[in-house]
Design a protein around this motif. Sequence first.
Motif, mmCIF file in Angstrom:
data_model
loop_
_atom_site.group_PDB
_atom_site.id
_atom_site.type_symbol
_atom_site.label_atom_id
_atom_site.label_comp_id
_atom_site.label_asym_id
_atom_site.label_seq_id
_atom_site.Cartn_x
_atom_site.Cartn_y
_atom_site.Cartn_z
ATOM 1 N N PRO A 5 0.833 -1.212 0.000
ATOM 2 C CA PRO A 5 0.000 0.000 0.000
ATOM 3 C C PRO A 5 0.863 1.256 0.000
ATOM 4 O O PRO A 5 1.915 1.301 0.630
ATOM 5 C CB PRO A 5 -0.801 -0.121 1.300
ATOM 6 C CG PRO A 5 0.043 -0.962 2.195
ATOM 7 C CD PRO A 5 0.802 -1.891 1.298
ATOM 8 N N MET A 6 0.414 2.252 -0.764
ATOM 9 C CA MET A 6 1.182 3.488 -0.872
ATOM 10 C C MET A 6 0.224 4.622 -1.195
ATOM 11 O O MET A 6 -0.764 4.426 -1.900
ATOM 12 C CB MET A 6 2.213 3.328 -1.999
ATOM 13 C CG MET A 6 3.319 4.342 -2.012
ATOM 14 S SD MET A 6 4.590 3.928 -3.244
ATOM 15 C CE MET A 6 5.335 2.480 -2.523
ATOM 16 N N THR A 7 0.520 5.796 -0.687
ATOM 17 C CA THR A 7 -0.285 6.961 -1.032
ATOM 18 C C THR A 7 0.126 7.449 -2.420
ATOM 19 O O THR A 7 1.173 7.061 -2.947
ATOM 20 C CB THR A 7 -0.090 8.105 -0.017
ATOM 21 O OG1 THR A 7 1.267 8.548 -0.096
ATOM 22 C CG2 THR A 7 -0.444 7.669 1.402
ATOM 23 N N LYS A 68 9.092 -2.684 -5.875
ATOM 24 C CA LYS A 68 7.992 -2.096 -5.110
ATOM 25 C C LYS A 68 6.930 -1.522 -6.034
ATOM 26 O O LYS A 68 5.733 -1.728 -5.818
ATOM 27 C CB LYS A 68 8.515 -1.004 -4.173
ATOM 28 C CG LYS A 68 9.202 -1.577 -2.962
ATOM 29 C CD LYS A 68 9.744 -0.520 -2.060
ATOM 30 C CE LYS A 68 10.458 -1.195 -0.901
ATOM 31 N NZ LYS A 68 11.263 -0.308 -0.142
ATOM 32 N N LEU A 69 7.358 -0.807 -7.060
ATOM 33 C CA LEU A 69 6.402 -0.192 -7.968
ATOM 34 C C LEU A 69 5.618 -1.238 -8.752
ATOM 35 O O LEU A 69 4.465 -1.004 -9.124
ATOM 36 C CB LEU A 69 7.112 0.788 -8.912
ATOM 37 C CG LEU A 69 7.624 2.068 -8.252
ATOM 38 C CD1 LEU A 69 8.427 2.903 -9.245
ATOM 39 C CD2 LEU A 69 6.478 2.891 -7.675
ATOM 40 N N ASP A 110 5.144 1.878 4.465
ATOM 41 C CA ASP A 110 6.424 1.772 5.166
ATOM 42 C C ASP A 110 7.489 2.706 4.587
ATOM 43 O O ASP A 110 8.247 3.332 5.321
ATOM 44 C CB ASP A 110 6.951 0.330 5.120
ATOM 45 C CG ASP A 110 6.116 -0.612 5.986
ATOM 46 O OD1 ASP A 110 5.496 -0.133 6.963
ATOM 47 O OD2 ASP A 110 6.107 -1.815 5.692
ATOM 48 N N ASP A 111 7.568 2.802 3.251
ATOM 49 C CA ASP A 111 8.602 3.623 2.609
ATOM 50 C C ASP A 111 8.398 5.111 2.833
ATOM 51 O O ASP A 111 9.332 5.891 2.743
ATOM 52 C CB ASP A 111 8.634 3.369 1.095
ATOM 53 C CG ASP A 111 9.213 2.026 0.768
ATOM 54 O OD1 ASP A 111 10.236 1.668 1.377
ATOM 55 O OD2 ASP A 111 8.650 1.317 -0.082
ATOM 56 N N GLU A 112 7.169 5.501 3.086
ATOM 57 C CA GLU A 112 6.847 6.918 3.215
ATOM 58 C C GLU A 112 6.973 7.418 4.644
ATOM 59 O O GLU A 112 7.001 8.621 4.881
ATOM 60 C CB GLU A 112 5.411 7.163 2.756
ATOM 61 C CG GLU A 112 5.119 6.673 1.359
ATOM 62 C CD GLU A 112 3.634 6.668 1.079
ATOM 63 O OE1 GLU A 112 3.090 7.771 0.827
ATOM 64 O OE2 GLU A 112 3.018 5.593 1.124
ATOM 65 N N LEU A 119 4.388 11.370 9.620
ATOM 66 C CA LEU A 119 3.946 10.333 8.695
ATOM 67 C C LEU A 119 4.274 8.995 9.339
ATOM 68 O O LEU A 119 5.451 8.665 9.509
ATOM 69 C CB LEU A 119 4.673 10.458 7.351
ATOM 70 C CG LEU A 119 4.512 11.791 6.610
ATOM 71 C CD1 LEU A 119 5.428 11.844 5.401
ATOM 72 C CD2 LEU A 119 3.067 12.013 6.200
ATOM 73 N N ILE A 120 3.240 8.236 9.727
ATOM 74 C CA ILE A 120 3.494 6.978 10.425
ATOM 75 C C ILE A 120 3.130 5.784 9.544
ATOM 76 O O ILE A 120 2.167 5.826 8.786
ATOM 77 C CB ILE A 120 2.763 6.894 11.787
ATOM 78 C CG1 ILE A 120 1.252 7.012 11.627
ATOM 79 C CG2 ILE A 120 3.306 7.942 12.746
ATOM 80 C CD1 ILE A 120 0.470 6.695 12.900
ATOM 81 N N SER A 121 3.916 4.735 9.668
ATOM 82 C CA SER A 121 3.706 3.516 8.894
ATOM 83 C C SER A 121 2.402 2.854 9.300
ATOM 84 O O SER A 121 2.046 2.799 10.481
ATOM 85 C CB SER A 121 4.853 2.541 9.125
ATOM 86 O OG SER A 121 4.498 1.248 8.652
ATOM 87 N N VAL A 122 1.717 2.318 8.305
ATOM 88 C CA VAL A 122 0.485 1.568 8.545
ATOM 89 C C VAL A 122 0.758 0.382 9.478
ATOM 90 O O VAL A 122 -0.151 -0.101 10.157
ATOM 91 C CB VAL A 122 -0.132 1.113 7.194
ATOM 92 C CG1 VAL A 122 0.770 0.107 6.494
ATOM 93 C CG2 VAL A 122 -1.533 0.569 7.369
#
Length: 158
Positions: A5-7, A68-69, A110-112, A119-122
């Motif tokens: 998951p990523m924004t 990742k992408l 996680d990467d963000e 900005l906290i990891s899910v």
Amino acid sequence: MQKIPMTVQGEVLLREELVELKTVKRPRIVADIAEAREHGDLKENAEYHAAREEQGFCEGRIQEIEAKLSNVQVIDVTKMPNNGKVIFGTTVTIVNIETDDEVTYKIVGDDEANIKKNLISVNSPIARGLIGKEVDDEVSIATPKGNVGFEIIEVQYK
């Protein structure tokens, strides 16, 4: 393979980093290696070894980003109706029930994650404690100092 998951912003930043690595950094490293080779004996050539090591890191990061992408699941909360529920990508304001300290976090991949930017990891304990809850819910979150009670006072889909 599990989706990552990523924004929307997180995906944009990763793609920008990939372009930078491929079009700027990789060619510079190749040039550095060629220049270092001209200095002669490669066994004792520190510039050559440093450039080769940097090349290894660069290529590794390129592969990591591409992997990742290829498995990314971009979640755009701005296109979802705000029903007050905390989900991935939302910005949540919570207040410490004991101290009245207020803090706002955005739940990201996680990467963000970057705690300095809230900005906290899910996958963080705070995010796991908040996901699925709604405005006005009280939650108990395990912290290094023990369980702390928080109330969710705002959930933004921005």
